[in-house]
Design a protein around this motif. Sequence first.
Motif, mmCIF file in Angstrom:
data_model
loop_
_atom_site.group_PDB
_atom_site.id
_atom_site.type_symbol
_atom_site.label_atom_id
_atom_site.label_comp_id
_atom_site.label_asym_id
_atom_site.label_seq_id
_atom_site.Cartn_x
_atom_site.Cartn_y
_atom_site.Cartn_z
ATOM 1 N N ALA A 1 0.833 -1.204 0.000
ATOM 2 C CA ALA A 1 0.000 0.000 0.000
ATOM 3 C C ALA A 1 0.862 1.246 0.000
ATOM 4 N N SER A 2 1.941 1.234 0.779
ATOM 5 C CA SER A 2 2.818 2.414 0.836
ATOM 6 C C SER A 2 3.822 2.443 -0.303
ATOM 7 N N LEU A 3 4.122 1.282 -0.889
ATOM 8 C CA LEU A 3 5.074 1.211 -2.001
ATOM 9 C C LEU A 3 4.496 0.284 -3.061
ATOM 10 N N PRO A 4 3.489 0.758 -3.834
ATOM 11 C CA PRO A 4 2.785 -0.113 -4.775
ATOM 12 C C PRO A 4 3.714 -0.637 -5.868
ATOM 13 N N PRO A 5 3.468 -1.851 -6.325
ATOM 14 C CA PRO A 5 4.278 -2.393 -7.417
ATOM 15 C C PRO A 5 3.977 -1.680 -8.725
ATOM 16 N N ARG A 6 4.991 -1.630 -9.578
ATOM 17 C CA ARG A 6 4.826 -1.058 -10.914
ATOM 18 C C ARG A 6 4.710 -2.213 -11.879
ATOM 19 N N SER A 7 3.501 -2.430 -12.392
ATOM 20 C CA SER A 7 3.259 -3.595 -13.242
ATOM 21 C C SER A 7 3.766 -3.352 -14.648
ATOM 22 N N ALA A 8 4.411 -4.379 -15.206
ATOM 23 C CA ALA A 8 4.886 -4.272 -16.591
ATOM 24 C C ALA A 8 3.725 -4.275 -17.574
ATOM 25 N N ASP A 9 2.551 -4.763 -17.130
ATOM 26 C CA ASP A 9 1.397 -4.817 -18.024
ATOM 27 C C ASP A 9 0.522 -3.575 -17.932
ATOM 28 N N THR A 10 0.803 -2.708 -16.977
ATOM 29 C CA THR A 10 0.027 -1.477 -16.820
ATOM 30 C C THR A 10 0.762 -0.334 -17.497
ATOM 31 N N PRO A 11 0.074 0.502 -18.273
ATOM 32 C CA PRO A 11 0.771 1.613 -18.938
ATOM 33 C C PRO A 11 1.449 2.508 -17.917
ATOM 34 N N LEU A 12 2.738 2.735 -18.113
ATOM 35 C CA LEU A 12 3.482 3.645 -17.245
ATOM 36 C C LEU A 12 3.567 5.017 -17.900
ATOM 37 N N ALA A 13 3.886 6.011 -17.110
ATOM 38 C CA ALA A 13 4.041 7.360 -17.642
ATOM 39 C C ALA A 13 5.271 7.406 -18.539
ATOM 40 N N THR A 14 5.077 7.612 -19.818
ATOM 41 C CA THR A 14 6.198 7.721 -20.762
ATOM 42 C C THR A 14 6.288 9.109 -21.352
ATOM 43 N N ASP A 15 5.317 9.962 -21.046
ATOM 44 C CA ASP A 15 5.337 11.328 -21.549
ATOM 45 C C ASP A 15 4.323 12.120 -20.740
ATOM 46 N N LEU A 16 4.375 13.433 -20.875
ATOM 47 C CA LEU A 16 3.421 14.280 -20.172
ATOM 48 C C LEU A 16 2.014 14.036 -20.703
ATOM 49 N N SER A 17 1.108 13.628 -19.834
ATOM 50 C CA SER A 17 -0.275 13.484 -20.254
ATOM 51 C C SER A 17 -0.976 14.835 -20.110
ATOM 52 N N PRO A 18 -2.043 15.084 -20.891
ATOM 53 C CA PRO A 18 -2.727 16.391 -20.801
ATOM 54 C C PRO A 18 -3.279 16.630 -19.402
ATOM 55 N N ILE A 19 -3.250 17.890 -18.967
ATOM 56 C CA ILE A 19 -3.827 18.256 -17.670
ATOM 57 C C ILE A 19 -5.313 18.556 -17.870
ATOM 58 N N PRO A 20 -6.188 17.862 -17.142
ATOM 59 C CA PRO A 20 -7.626 18.161 -17.265
ATOM 60 C C PRO A 20 -7.889 19.619 -16.879
ATOM 61 N N LEU A 21 -8.692 20.299 -17.678
ATOM 62 C CA LEU A 21 -8.868 21.742 -17.484
ATOM 63 C C LEU A 21 -10.298 22.092 -17.098
ATOM 64 N N THR A 22 -10.408 23.040 -16.183
ATOM 65 C CA THR A 22 -11.670 23.742 -15.918
ATOM 66 C C THR A 22 -11.325 25.221 -15.838
ATOM 67 N N ASP A 23 -12.255 26.084 -16.206
ATOM 68 C CA ASP A 23 -11.967 27.522 -16.178
ATOM 69 C C ASP A 23 -11.585 27.955 -14.766
ATOM 70 N N ARG A 24 -12.387 27.584 -13.810
ATOM 71 C CA ARG A 24 -12.089 27.866 -12.413
ATOM 72 C C ARG A 24 -12.475 26.644 -11.595
ATOM 73 N N ALA A 25 -11.604 26.244 -10.715
ATOM 74 C CA ALA A 25 -11.919 25.103 -9.854
ATOM 75 C C ALA A 25 -13.093 25.462 -8.949
ATOM 76 N N GLN A 26 -14.079 24.592 -8.898
ATOM 77 C CA GLN A 26 -15.262 24.845 -8.090
ATOM 78 C C GLN A 26 -15.192 24.166 -6.725
ATOM 79 N N ARG A 27 -14.463 23.047 -6.695
ATOM 80 C CA ARG A 27 -14.374 22.280 -5.453
ATOM 81 C C ARG A 27 -12.941 21.744 -5.345
#
Length: 601
Positions: free
Chosen positions: A237-263
Amino acid sequence: MTKQIRLLIALVLMSILIAACGSQPGMPSISTPSPSVQDDETRQLLRDAQSAPPVEAAQLRLQAADRLSAQGNDLEASSILESIDKRRLPAELGLSIALEQATLALTQNNPERALRSLDFHLLPTDLNRDQIIRLNIARAEAFNLFGNPISSARELIAATQMTDDKSLQQSLHDQIWSVLSTADSGILQQEVQNRNNNFFEQGWFERAAILAGISNFDEQQEKLFDWQLLWDQHPAASLPPRSADTPLATDLSPIPLTDRAQRVALFLPLQGDLADFSRTIIEGFITAMQSSQTGETEVVMIDSTEIRSPEQLFHTARTQGADFIVGPLDRNFVNQLAEYPDHPLPVLALNPAEQGLNPPLQLDLSSDHEVNTLVRRASQLGYRNTMIIRSDNRSGERFEQMIRQAFQEQGGYISASLTFRSTESNSEQIRQLLLQDPEIARTMPRSSRSGMRANISHETDVIILATEPRDARLIRPMLLYHFAGNIPVIATSQLYEGNPSASRDNDLNGIDFVDVPWRLAEPSTTRQSITERREDAYTEIGKLYALGADAFIISQNLPLLLQQQVLIGESGVLSLGPNRRISRELAWARFNNGVPQLITE
């Protein structure tokens, strides 16, 4: 099977190499002979072994087996090693022979014999922790090749309990998960019911069982969240495994956007050592929110001490309806986020990421922001040759290192430096520093007295102070006393205590220094509200109010920031820098009649 055998051989050989790097002093060395040695030399080794003492005999036989294996005679090499009683040998030698036996067995596609050679009962009883870990790893690979992923996982789980090294634990967790991911779901369910499992084994088996056969990413996250609620104290739980079958971060993914954060979810430690820092940040955020004219924003609190992984964070934040996350403070968690492939919500971490290819946005109060601001100004003013004076403490040492690196990257030159010690002669320390400038040494009078004037030449363009205020108040008069008053002096924010005092700081006149606008600029509504009720608003800790206020500003203006527009913040002028780290351009002030005056040009 061939590919798996090659993998184990590589791991076993790597284990031997690692052991060689960390072997205990006095252990017998094992040399591997060249494959080109003739057969009679191998025979000579075996003859010598017959009359040698037990340890030397074992070394000679191991060398002979290495030669035979290199010549392609694995069967004879195995036979020689089988004749050695490993139990009475030094631990490292006995383990090395066992690992070599396992390697030979696997080249012959015989994992069962490899496991026999790695039997704990046939090895020295005084193996240390590192050696036991290497044995566990080799046994795990052999079990896996033998078609027994459960026993393989048990070996690796045992190894994780023998080390506190986070890097090694992460590697072992990855291997455990790789093995369990190949196990049949029926076998996993059967092992979950095994009452002989220890705490660590049970947690791993339940984690694998609930995810078996699930390929949908969102469903996986839901299952993992359920698992972590029950197993929040488990190492996975504190040090989760990195699965070879799960997509890992290989590049910057887009940041979800909202005009102004509501919550906004404030993801900060609400208990423990950092709880007081969190409360200051939270007060800065909420005060800025209340002072704004941008409409109603809601805040939800998530205690970061109770969240173990990015999956759990995003699940909790979405469950509470958040559309923006501020935090974490913990650098390890920031690094976890930077390695996480998909951020369903925008995250503004409050510490920089040190690794990972998909970092969140990062806003922090690290010292390199002010060092960069200081060095940029020096460069803009044409200062190339500088002296550095720092206080005799860890902070001064760190600032000097950063200033040196940044100044030299800008093409500058550090001609001399001084670690100032207030307990020694202030005058002599400054004089000896200045004399390292050849022009000053040539033109400075041999002696000085109060009120004396002299025109001296200097090659030094600027003197940079990274000192505590009390040291600076001693240094500046000594620079004037030794005729260096016409050399510009610029300083880090350490110089200023935050509250103006003309009588206290009169000796700092003429020094330019860098600091956050929170302490130098005209007070904003947010700052006025906080200073009315908090005495620590202008202290070093008070800068955390500014950090919280700027986190709110960013939450309401994220599209502008991502379009490379600057935001006027309390901790600096904010802009998006490399690796999604937000750059803070700080303010400048000059002491005049003991009071800092903002420099606006």
